[in-house]
Design a protein around this motif. Structure first.
Motif, PDB file in Angstrom:
ATOM      1  N   ILE A   1      43.757  26.169  85.284  1.00  0.00           N
ATOM      2  CA  ILE A   1      44.607  26.259  85.890  1.00  0.00           C
ATOM      3  C   ILE A   1      43.260  26.983  87.508  1.00  0.00           C
ATOM      4  O   ILE A   1      43.387  26.639  88.898  1.00  0.00           O
ATOM      5  CB  ILE A   1      45.796  26.868  86.821  1.00  0.00           C
ATOM      6  CG1 ILE A   1      47.056  25.672  85.904  1.00  0.00           C
ATOM      7  CG2 ILE A   1      46.219  27.648  87.874  1.00  0.00           C
ATOM      8  CD1 ILE A   1      48.473  26.388  85.550  1.00  0.00           C
ATOM      9  N   ALA A   2      43.331  28.248  86.577  1.00  0.00           N
ATOM     10  CA  ALA A   2      42.156  29.123  87.787  1.00  0.00           C
ATOM     11  C   ALA A   2      41.087  28.490  88.133  1.00  0.00           C
ATOM     12  O   ALA A   2      39.972  28.119  89.282  1.00  0.00           O
ATOM     13  CB  ALA A   2      41.899  30.405  87.126  1.00  0.00           C
ATOM     14  N   ALA A   3      40.684  27.585  87.279  1.00  0.00           N
ATOM     15  CA  ALA A   3      39.803  26.592  87.129  1.00  0.00           C
ATOM     16  C   ALA A   3      39.546  25.740  88.569  1.00  0.00           C
ATOM     17  O   ALA A   3      38.443  25.818  89.911  1.00  0.00           O
ATOM     18  CB  ALA A   3      38.774  25.774  86.533  1.00  0.00           C
ATOM     19  N   ALA A   4      40.388  24.707  88.639  1.00  0.00           N
ATOM     20  CA  ALA A   4      40.978  24.584  89.567  1.00  0.00           C
ATOM     21  C   ALA A   4      40.772  24.894  90.560  1.00  0.00           C
ATOM     22  O   ALA A   4      40.420  24.573  92.271  1.00  0.00           O
ATOM     23  CB  ALA A   4      42.232  22.864  89.394  1.00  0.00           C
ATOM     24  N   ALA A   5      41.380  25.989  90.748  1.00  0.00           N
ATOM     25  CA  ALA A   5      41.846  26.362  92.225  1.00  0.00           C
ATOM     26  C   ALA A   5      40.609  27.489  92.757  1.00  0.00           C
ATOM     27  O   ALA A   5      40.405  27.629  93.844  1.00  0.00           O
ATOM     28  CB  ALA A   5      42.743  27.739  91.545  1.00  0.00           C
ATOM     29  N   ARG A   6      39.781  27.700  91.982  1.00  0.00           N
ATOM     30  CA  ARG A   6      38.354  28.592  92.092  1.00  0.00           C
ATOM     31  C   ARG A   6      37.206  26.865  92.546  1.00  0.00           C
ATOM     32  O   ARG A   6      37.028  27.641  94.267  1.00  0.00           O
ATOM     33  CB  ARG A   6      37.692  28.935  91.348  1.00  0.00           C
ATOM     34  CG  ARG A   6      38.279  30.166  90.889  1.00  0.00           C
ATOM     35  CD  ARG A   6      38.081  31.485  92.265  1.00  0.00           C
ATOM     36  NE  ARG A   6      36.542  31.454  92.606  1.00  0.00           N
ATOM     37  CZ  ARG A   6      35.723  31.232  93.523  1.00  0.00           C
ATOM     38  NH1 ARG A   6      37.087  30.898  95.002  1.00  0.00           N
ATOM     39  NH2 ARG A   6      34.850  31.695  93.951  1.00  0.00           N
ATOM     40  N   SER A   7      37.390  26.365  92.320  1.00  0.00           N
ATOM     41  CA  SER A   7      37.654  24.791  92.833  1.00  0.00           C
ATOM     42  C   SER A   7      37.305  24.241  94.184  1.00  0.00           C
ATOM     43  O   SER A   7      36.973  24.005  94.405  1.00  0.00           O
ATOM     44  CB  SER A   7      36.912  23.490  91.671  1.00  0.00           C
ATOM     45  OG  SER A   7      36.569  23.832  90.513  1.00  0.00           O
ATOM     46  N   ARG A   8      39.224  24.285  94.433  1.00  0.00           N
ATOM     47  CA  ARG A   8      39.284  24.468  95.543  1.00  0.00           C
ATOM     48  C   ARG A   8      38.281  25.442  96.320  1.00  0.00           C
ATOM     49  O   ARG A   8      39.414  25.419  97.878  1.00  0.00           O
ATOM     50  CB  ARG A   8      40.894  24.133  95.570  1.00  0.00           C
ATOM     51  CG  ARG A   8      41.408  22.819  95.289  1.00  0.00           C
ATOM     52  CD  ARG A   8      41.006  21.136  95.796  1.00  0.00           C
ATOM     53  NE  ARG A   8      41.708  20.924  95.685  1.00  0.00           N
ATOM     54  CZ  ARG A   8      42.347  19.637  96.327  1.00  0.00           C
ATOM     55  NH1 ARG A   8      41.168  19.490  97.067  1.00  0.00           N
ATOM     56  NH2 ARG A   8      42.445  18.680  95.898  1.00  0.00           N
ATOM     57  N   GLY A   9      38.478  26.905  96.139  1.00  0.00           N
ATOM     58  CA  GLY A   9      37.918  27.536  97.160  1.00  0.00           C
ATOM     59  C   GLY A   9      38.814  29.060  97.322  1.00  0.00           C
ATOM     60  O   GLY A   9      38.210  29.787  98.055  1.00  0.00           O
ATOM     61  N   CYS A  10      39.774  29.123  96.109  1.00  0.00           N
ATOM     62  CA  CYS A  10      40.992  30.242  96.241  1.00  0.00           C
ATOM     63  C   CYS A  10      40.850  31.053  95.796  1.00  0.00           C
ATOM     64  O   CYS A  10      39.991  31.064  94.826  1.00  0.00           O
ATOM     65  CB  CYS A  10      42.028  29.522  95.836  1.00  0.00           C
ATOM     66  SG  CYS A  10      43.222  27.849  96.475  1.00  0.00           S
ATOM     67  N   PRO A  11      40.755  32.378  96.351  1.00  0.00           N
ATOM     68  CA  PRO A  11      40.471  33.390  95.501  1.00  0.00           C
ATOM     69  C   PRO A  11      41.593  33.212  94.264  1.00  0.00           C
ATOM     70  O   PRO A  11      42.404  33.428  94.285  1.00  0.00           O
ATOM     71  CB  PRO A  11      40.783  34.916  96.603  1.00  0.00           C
ATOM     72  CG  PRO A  11      40.718  33.881  97.565  1.00  0.00           C
ATOM     73  CD  PRO A  11      41.329  32.492  97.655  1.00  0.00           C
ATOM     74  N   VAL A  12      41.123  33.943  93.372  1.00  0.00           N
ATOM     75  CA  VAL A  12      42.082  34.018  92.103  1.00  0.00           C
ATOM     76  C   VAL A  12      41.646  35.103  91.555  1.00  0.00           C
ATOM     77  O   VAL A  12      40.833  35.786  91.280  1.00  0.00           O
ATOM     78  CB  VAL A  12      41.557  32.606  91.301  1.00  0.00           C
ATOM     79  CG1 VAL A  12      42.706  33.264  89.673  1.00  0.00           C
ATOM     80  CG2 VAL A  12      41.719  30.902  91.821  1.00  0.00           C
TER      81      VAL A  12
END
Length: 401
Positions: free
Chosen positions: A158-169
């Protein structure tokens, strides 16, 4: 008339009913699922489906017409509320009872939920089902600050997906590294470095204690007093097997799951269990293993179906798991309990993200993985685990040998 009933409509259940028909069974087959979606694959929910690179149609295990074409009575939105072993009947919501000759329990797992103040705020997500993936996918697409509770496999994906979307994680994890219990500090440290290199902020040695906000979550408070701004909070803190039906029916529970023999049969000769809920004897490890991974669901579902048809079945597959995070693809096989190894040996280029890792106990390989070594894969690793031969660590670590 022979009636085979499958409770559950996930990966293990779908592979079981497909195998029943492939093996030539011509009797009645009923599949009972509590969701309103036909069986689908769960790994994409935290990988490419969550990323938006796979569409919804691509996660289903069969085309919609397959069940009718193969005379499978697929009953969706039909949670099983009771099991009467004496009458050989299951009861579904509304009181309807369905008789079985043989029964397969394949009820899967449910995510562990955050049990902290504020956990009911909008913006808090758990991920197990496709509707949950839809909501999280939409939230990540809209953007915002993401806090993930837990640095296990799901949390990291999930962290990888969120970073791939440009979200700070930010990932909050009580252990000192990701995957600490599963892989140990050395390989856990590799995954920490992978995520840090992609901008993830880790908070180790602490856990989520409170969520703050009025209607929506705005911050996470950790057990050591840190306050982390958050618009999206995702719980990746593990899963519970759905074994309450078996418990209520008096089936034996062992190793956290339903006790089965090597043919996936419970202590009731007419009831079988497969997938996440089955505690299966392992000859290699001398203990029962309950494995919540994709391959176990697939293969145990097939094996249980053959056993229900009276075939001789000995299920003793090595656990297998895979993940995709950023530019890393990984496959893992075997089993290593916390403290169940005395050495970790790597082979290849760890810094270059192309290597094998082996977990050893008393000179034997008990588990192994590869990162981005697709040509060699896991074939040789499986042989080392299964044969239990003593290995020369110098040769194991030398890619030239």
């Amino acid at each position: 008339m022979t009636d085979l009933v499958v409770v559950g409509a996930g990966l293990a259940a779908a592979n079981a009913v497909q195998t029943l028909r492939e093996e030539g069974f011509g009797g009645r087959v009923v599949m009972l699922g509590d969701e309103h979606e036909r069986p689908y694959d769960r790994p994409p929910l935290s990988k490419d489906y969550l990323l938006g690179t796979r569409e919804r149609a691509g996660v289903y295990l069969h085309e919609e017409h397959w069940y009718e074409a193969n005379s499978v009575e697929l009953r969706l939105g039909s949670p099983v509320t009771g099991l009467d072993r004496a009458a050989r009947e299951v009861e579904i919501g509304g009181g309807e009872r369905i008789r079985y000759t043989k029964l397969l329990l394949a009820t899967g797992s449910r995510p562990r939920r955050l049990r902290v103040p504020g956990a009911d705020l909008a913006g808090v997500h758990h991920l197990r089902r496709i509707d949950q993936a839809d909501r999280l996918r939409e939230a990540l697409h809209a953007g915002g600050r993401v806090v993930v509770a837990g640095a296990g496999w799901i949390g990291l994906e999930i962290a990888a997906a969120a970073r791939s979307r440009g979200c700070p994680v930010t990932v909050v994890e009580p252990a000192p590294t990701p995957l600490h219990a599963a892989l140990g500090p050395r390989i856990g440290g590799f995954f920490a470095g992978l995520h840090r290199g992609n901008g993830v902020d880790f908070r180790f040695g602490t856990q989520v204690a409170e969520l703050r906000g009025s209607d929506r979550v705005t911050a996470v408070v950790t057990s050591d007093g840190q306050e982390i701004p958050a618009d999206i909070v995702v719980a990746g803190i593990g899963a519970h097997p759905n074994i309450s039906l078996a418990e209520q029916a008096g089936l034996t529970i062992d190793a956290g799951g339903i006790l089965v023999d090597a043919s996936l049969r419970t202590d009731d000769p007419d009831i079988y269990a497969a997938g996440d809920i089955a505690a299966i004897p392992s000859a290699r490890y001398g203990m029962r293993l309950r494995v919540e991974h994709w391959a176990t669901a697939v293969e145990s579902g097939k094996a249980a179906a053959r056993a229900m048809l009276g075939h001789e079945v000995v299920y003793d597959e090595l656990p297998y798991f895979f993940t995709d995070q950023y530019d890393v693809g990984m496959e893992f096989t075997g089993y290593v309990s916390p403290g169940g190894h005395d050495q970790v040996v790597t082979r290849g280029d760890v810094d270059g993200k192309a290597f094998h890792a082996f977990w050893l106990a008393d000179g034997e390989v008990v588990a192994g993985m590869h990162v981005n070594c697709w040509e060699e894969g896991l074939g040789g690793v499986r042989d080392l685990i299964q044969t239990r031969r003593q290995v020369d660590v110098r040769h194991l670590s030398d890619a030239a040998v």
